[in-house]
Write a protein that holds these residues in place. Structure first.
Motif: not given
Length: 422
Positions: A378-393
């Protein structure tokens, strides 16, 4: 436009997800696909990717207008040549152009002849010659097998003994030539470009994590996670890479009678002297594609078709300002021996989270159940306004997945985030 997508991994699921959003999509098929791709395209069973005659005939029989080739092996083997010979445009280079990935030696000689910055190297046809060169140069040093090695044909040897052993392994495994390069100091990053002859258009950047375990430790893998954009690739460095590496390569391929059309993935080392080429890939990276597609704002069918048909100069890709991160959920034991067939739950729950997508790579259906069917699953992928937000998601999405037989790294993006990337 009726479209066929070739491939079965996480990269192809990401491509399928984006291609399916195009208003110009007609009938959409995939060979062989996977359960995730099946959410967007009709899967065609029983045709292996190596069966080029069968694929070409199937495309003719089913009115296919455009073929998107995901993995490298069919490109190097000349599938695009076969399709174009019967008038079916395909996204990807011809066999002659795909030598940029298919033969590391071809690429190194092209760089040398065209003053494209890359590591100094030697090429040898016997283990004894290679070992002697290692002893002369010392360590650290890099040993590469020629040909397609699924991202695993490179050994960064920290001692002469390790390098000599790597050289011997190439020939013991049936290799006929080995490439030995100087060790380049710096940080690695990936820069993507769409290429149509001499027209080169940048198409995003990324950084990935190759080692299996936290802290970039453990064995080399096909990639345990990635993020985009790559903070270390400043606009100035991207411009230098474009002017000094990508454009000269495109021109050299035209001059060699093998114009490149498709995506050109440049692995770069950002040295004190500027960007230098580590290697080329002739397809989207995996898992880099999984962080490029969520950030790309345009019509992917239009852009890829323009590239394949000589219209790239009319295209200007648009990108979201958001960051994206993907975390690979792999089978325990990967990249070594691992079990397959274990049930996976919670994908739907993960995808309910804001900004989260789950791209499937090594999966299959067993009845109605989804089970593992490979190393990287699996590739669990997320976007966010910042890289930190993408990581947390992304990690919040992983927390919702029920798969006891899997493992993942908990520190994807640590270098960029440790340097203050937002």
């Amino acid at each position: 436009m009726n479209i066929l997508l070739l491939g079965s991994g996480g990269r192809e699921h990401a491509l399928a997800w984006k291609l399916a959003q195009s208003p110009s999509m007609g009938q959409f098929y995939a060979i062989p696909g996977n359960p995730g791709i099946a959410e967007h395209a009709e899967l065609i069973e029983g045709i292996p990717l190596s069966a080029h005659d069968t694929i070409v005939k199937w495309c003719q029989d089913h009115g296919i207008d455009f073929v998107v080739v995901g993995p490298e092996a069919p490109l190097v083997a000349g599938l695009v040549d076969r399709l174009e010979a019967v008038g079916i445009p395909a996204f990807g280079p011809t066999a002659a152009a795909a030598r940029l990935e298919g033969s590391k030696l071809f690429t190194k000689e092209l760089c040398k002849a065209n003053s494209i910055p890359t590591a100094a190297f030697g090429r040898f046809t016997s283990a004894a010659e290679g070992a002697a060169y290692v002893r002369q140069q010392g360590a650290p040093i890099v040993v590469k097998a020629d040909g397609l090695m699924a991202g695993k044909g490179v050994v960064v040897a920290l001692s002469e003994e390790e390098a000599v052993d790597a050289v011997e392994q190439v020939f013991a495994g049936g290799g006929t030539e080995v490439l030995i390069e100087e060790f380049m100091e710096g940080e690695e990053a990936s820069l993507f470009a769409l290429v149509d002859g001499e027209t080169v258009v940048l198409f995003g950047s990324a950084q990935d994590h190759k080692r299996a375990f936290d802290g970039d430790l453990g064995p080399n893998t096909g990639g345990m996670g990635a993020y985009s954009p790559a903070p270390v690739l400043t606009p100035e460095l991207e411009r230098r890479a474009l002017d000094e590496i990508l454009i000269p390569t495109a021109r050299a391929m035209v001059a060699a009678g093998a114009p490149y059309r498709g995506v050109l993935y440049a692995g770069l080392m950002l040295t004190a002297d500027g960007p230098k080429l580590v290697e080329y890939n002739c397809r989207f990276g995996d898992p880099e594609c999984q962080v490029l597609m969520p950030r790309f704002k345009g019509d992917l069918v239009q852009v890829l078709h323009a590239t394949a048909t000589g219209q790239l100069a009319q295209v200007t890709p648009e990108w979201s300002q958001d960051a994206a991160m993907t975390v690979v959920y792999a089978s325990r034991g990967y990249p070594g021996p691992h079990q397959v067939g274990s049930p996976i739950g919670g994908i739907e729950a993960a995808a309910e989270l804001d900004g989260v997508l789950v791209f499937q790579a090594g999966t299959r259906r067993k009845g109605v159940a989804l089970v593992s069917n490979g190393g990287r699953v699996l590739n669990v992928t997320a976007t966010g306004a910042t890289l930190g937000e993408a990581r947390d998601r992304a990690y919040a999405g992983i927390a919702r997945i029920d798969w006891p037989d899997g493992f993942y790294r908990s520190d994807i993006g640590w270098r960029a985030l440790g340097k203050g990337a937002r």
